[in-house]
Scaffold this motif. Structure first.
Motif, PDB file in Angstrom:
ATOM      1  N   UNK A   1     -30.652  22.026  45.899  1.00 49.76           N
ATOM      2  CA  UNK A   1     -30.587  20.650  45.375  1.00 49.76           C
ATOM      3  C   UNK A   1     -31.825  19.845  45.775  1.00 49.76           C
ATOM      4  N   UNK A   2     -32.421  20.149  46.916  1.00 40.55           N
ATOM      5  CA  UNK A   2     -33.603  19.394  47.351  1.00 40.55           C
ATOM      6  C   UNK A   2     -34.800  19.562  46.416  1.00 40.55           C
ATOM      7  N   UNK A   3     -34.793  20.596  45.585  1.00 42.46           N
ATOM      8  CA  UNK A   3     -35.879  20.758  44.610  1.00 42.46           C
ATOM      9  C   UNK A   3     -35.919  19.585  43.635  1.00 42.46           C
ATOM     10  N   UNK A   4     -34.803  18.906  43.474  1.00 40.66           N
ATOM     11  CA  UNK A   4     -34.770  17.750  42.574  1.00 40.66           C
ATOM     12  C   UNK A   4     -35.709  16.638  43.039  1.00 40.66           C
ATOM     13  N   UNK A   5     -36.021  16.606  44.321  1.00 42.18           N
ATOM     14  CA  UNK A   5     -36.932  15.575  44.837  1.00 42.18           C
ATOM     15  C   UNK A   5     -38.340  15.728  44.261  1.00 42.18           C
ATOM     16  N   UNK A   6     -38.626  16.873  43.653  1.00 38.55           N
ATOM     17  CA  UNK A   6     -39.898  17.048  42.945  1.00 38.55           C
ATOM     18  C   UNK A   6     -39.961  16.162  41.702  1.00 38.55           C
ATOM     19  N   UNK A   7     -38.800  15.767  41.196  1.00 37.83           N
ATOM     20  CA  UNK A   7     -38.731  14.979  39.964  1.00 37.83           C
ATOM     21  C   UNK A   7     -38.776  13.479  40.230  1.00 37.83           C
TER      22      UNK A   7
ATOM     23  N   UNK B   1     -14.065  15.897  39.204  1.00 36.61           N
ATOM     24  CA  UNK B   1     -12.853  16.552  38.704  1.00 36.61           C
ATOM     25  C   UNK B   1     -12.635  17.923  39.347  1.00 36.61           C
ATOM     26  N   UNK B   2     -13.699  18.506  39.920  1.00 36.49           N
ATOM     27  CA  UNK B   2     -13.570  19.806  40.588  1.00 36.49           C
ATOM     28  C   UNK B   2     -12.915  19.682  41.959  1.00 36.49           C
ATOM     29  N   UNK B   3     -12.755  18.468  42.456  1.00 38.43           N
ATOM     30  CA  UNK B   3     -12.115  18.250  43.750  1.00 38.43           C
ATOM     31  C   UNK B   3     -13.110  17.851  44.805  1.00 38.43           C
ATOM     32  N   UNK B   4     -12.611  17.164  45.821  1.00 34.68           N
ATOM     33  CA  UNK B   4     -13.506  16.591  46.832  1.00 34.68           C
ATOM     34  C   UNK B   4     -14.154  17.631  47.730  1.00 34.68           C
ATOM     35  N   UNK B   5     -13.634  18.872  47.748  1.00 37.73           N
ATOM     36  CA  UNK B   5     -14.250  19.904  48.579  1.00 37.73           C
ATOM     37  C   UNK B   5     -15.269  20.748  47.805  1.00 37.73           C
ATOM     38  N   UNK B   6     -15.391  20.525  46.496  1.00 38.44           N
ATOM     39  CA  UNK B   6     -16.382  21.244  45.694  1.00 38.44           C
ATOM     40  C   UNK B   6     -17.777  20.954  46.235  1.00 38.44           C
ATOM     41  N   UNK B   7     -18.614  21.978  46.316  1.00 43.02           N
ATOM     42  CA  UNK B   7     -19.943  21.838  46.917  1.00 43.02           C
ATOM     43  C   UNK B   7     -20.787  20.773  46.213  1.00 43.02           C
ATOM     44  N   UNK B   8     -20.667  20.658  44.902  1.00 41.13           N
ATOM     45  CA  UNK B   8     -21.447  19.654  44.178  1.00 41.13           C
ATOM     46  C   UNK B   8     -20.880  18.262  44.418  1.00 41.13           C
ATOM     47  N   UNK B   9     -19.564  18.142  44.472  1.00 46.88           N
ATOM     48  CA  UNK B   9     -18.948  16.847  44.775  1.00 46.88           C
ATOM     49  C   UNK B   9     -19.333  16.390  46.178  1.00 46.88           C
ATOM     50  N   UNK B  10     -19.343  17.314  47.122  1.00 39.87           N
ATOM     51  CA  UNK B  10     -19.747  16.988  48.493  1.00 39.87           C
ATOM     52  C   UNK B  10     -21.200  16.519  48.514  1.00 39.87           C
ATOM     53  N   UNK B  11     -22.072  17.248  47.814  1.00 37.75           N
ATOM     54  CA  UNK B  11     -23.490  16.849  47.756  1.00 37.75           C
ATOM     55  C   UNK B  11     -23.640  15.473  47.124  1.00 37.75           C
ATOM     56  N   UNK B  12     -22.893  15.232  46.087  1.00 39.47           N
ATOM     57  CA  UNK B  12     -22.962  13.946  45.395  1.00 39.47           C
ATOM     58  C   UNK B  12     -22.540  12.804  46.326  1.00 39.47           C
ATOM     59  N   UNK B  13     -21.514  13.042  47.134  1.00 40.93           N
ATOM     60  CA  UNK B  13     -21.025  12.016  48.052  1.00 40.93           C
ATOM     61  C   UNK B  13     -21.904  11.833  49.285  1.00 40.93           C
ATOM     62  N   UNK B  14     -22.652  12.882  49.667  1.00 39.32           N
ATOM     63  CA  UNK B  14     -23.388  12.851  50.932  1.00 39.32           C
ATOM     64  C   UNK B  14     -24.905  12.810  50.796  1.00 39.32           C
ATOM     65  N   UNK B  15     -25.411  12.722  49.590  1.00 35.96           N
ATOM     66  CA  UNK B  15     -26.859  12.721  49.378  1.00 35.96           C
ATOM     67  C   UNK B  15     -27.256  11.359  48.824  1.00 35.96           C
TER      68      UNK B  15
ATOM     69  N   UNK C   1     -28.063   9.088  42.954  1.00 31.48           N
ATOM     70  CA  UNK C   1     -27.558   7.741  42.732  1.00 31.48           C
ATOM     71  C   UNK C   1     -26.646   7.708  41.511  1.00 31.48           C
ATOM     72  N   UNK C   2     -25.351   7.549  41.763  1.00 28.81           N
ATOM     73  CA  UNK C   2     -24.391   7.441  40.657  1.00 28.81           C
ATOM     74  C   UNK C   2     -24.537   6.051  40.048  1.00 28.81           C
ATOM     75  N   UNK C   3     -24.718   6.044  38.744  1.00 29.96           N
ATOM     76  CA  UNK C   3     -24.961   4.772  38.069  1.00 29.96           C
ATOM     77  C   UNK C   3     -24.367   4.786  36.669  1.00 29.96           C
ATOM     78  N   UNK C   4     -23.799   3.646  36.288  1.00 28.47           N
ATOM     79  CA  UNK C   4     -23.361   3.473  34.907  1.00 28.47           C
ATOM     80  C   UNK C   4     -24.619   3.478  34.041  1.00 28.47           C
ATOM     81  N   UNK C   5     -24.559   4.169  32.939  1.00 30.25           N
ATOM     82  CA  UNK C   5     -25.723   4.229  32.052  1.00 30.25           C
ATOM     83  C   UNK C   5     -25.469   3.346  30.836  1.00 30.25           C
ATOM     84  N   UNK C   6     -26.529   3.045  30.094  1.00 24.60           N
ATOM     85  CA  UNK C   6     -26.368   2.196  28.908  1.00 24.60           C
ATOM     86  C   UNK C   6     -25.413   2.832  27.896  1.00 24.60           C
TER      87      UNK C   6
END
Length: 161
Positions: free
Chosen positions: A21-27, A43-57, A61-66
């Motif tokens: 996931x840290x490769x995204x910092x290149x962008x 929806x995958x659950x709070x223990x899902x690796x991507x959900x955990x990354x989303x909550x802890x990174x 940045x979770x944002x409402x889009x236009x």
């Protein structure tokens, strides 16, 4: 100046499952995760690796889009793809991160810069962030990302592998 790039669900899932996931910092210094994408991941659950990354990174940045413009709605894409494309559409020159072929075609048609998971790995190799792209791509394939041998070999040839 372009806004922060926005990412769709599948590239975020593959990169977190693969441990890259840290490769995204290149962008960019932060990556926009549209609320529609975050909802899909949660929806995958709070223990899902991507959900955990989303909550802890903090730079994801979770944002409402236009609202999704009609020109994007007409492509009949998923909610996540549409939200990512809407972000790129209203922020000209901003790159979006998508793997879905129909969404990538929509981006190309609308002149929205797009990069996929493969492109992020190739960029990491070109910038010397990773020593080799092939092992990263093989790991991503093991995590469920589909890339044909032809596509992988072509991309690797571009970076001398």
């Amino acid at each position: 100046m372009a806004e922060l790039p926005a990412i769709n669900t599948s590239p975020l899932i593959f990169l977190t499952k693969g441990g890259f996931v840290d490769l995204l910092l290149l962008m960019g210094s932060s990556i926009i995760v549209p609320l529609a994408v975050a909802t899909e991941i949660q929806a995958y659950g709070e223990t899902d690796v991507t959900a955990v990354a989303l909550n802890n990174t903090d730079w994801l940045v979770v944002q409402e889009t236009p609202p999704v413009p009609n020109v994007i709605q007409s492509w009949d894409l998923g909610l996540g793809e549409s939200a990512v494309l809407a972000w790129g559409y209203v922020n000209p020159g901003t790159e979006v991160i998508l793997d879905d072929l129909a969404a990538r075609r929509c981006a190309a048609t609308l002149g929205i810069p797009v990069r996929g998971t493969l492109g992020i790995v190739i960029t990491a190799k070109q910038r010397g962030v990773i020593p080799a792209a092939r092992p990263v791509l093989e790991q991503l394939r093991q995590c469920g990302m589909y890339l044909s041998d032809r596509v992988i070999n072509h991309a690797l040839a571009l970076v001398g592998e």
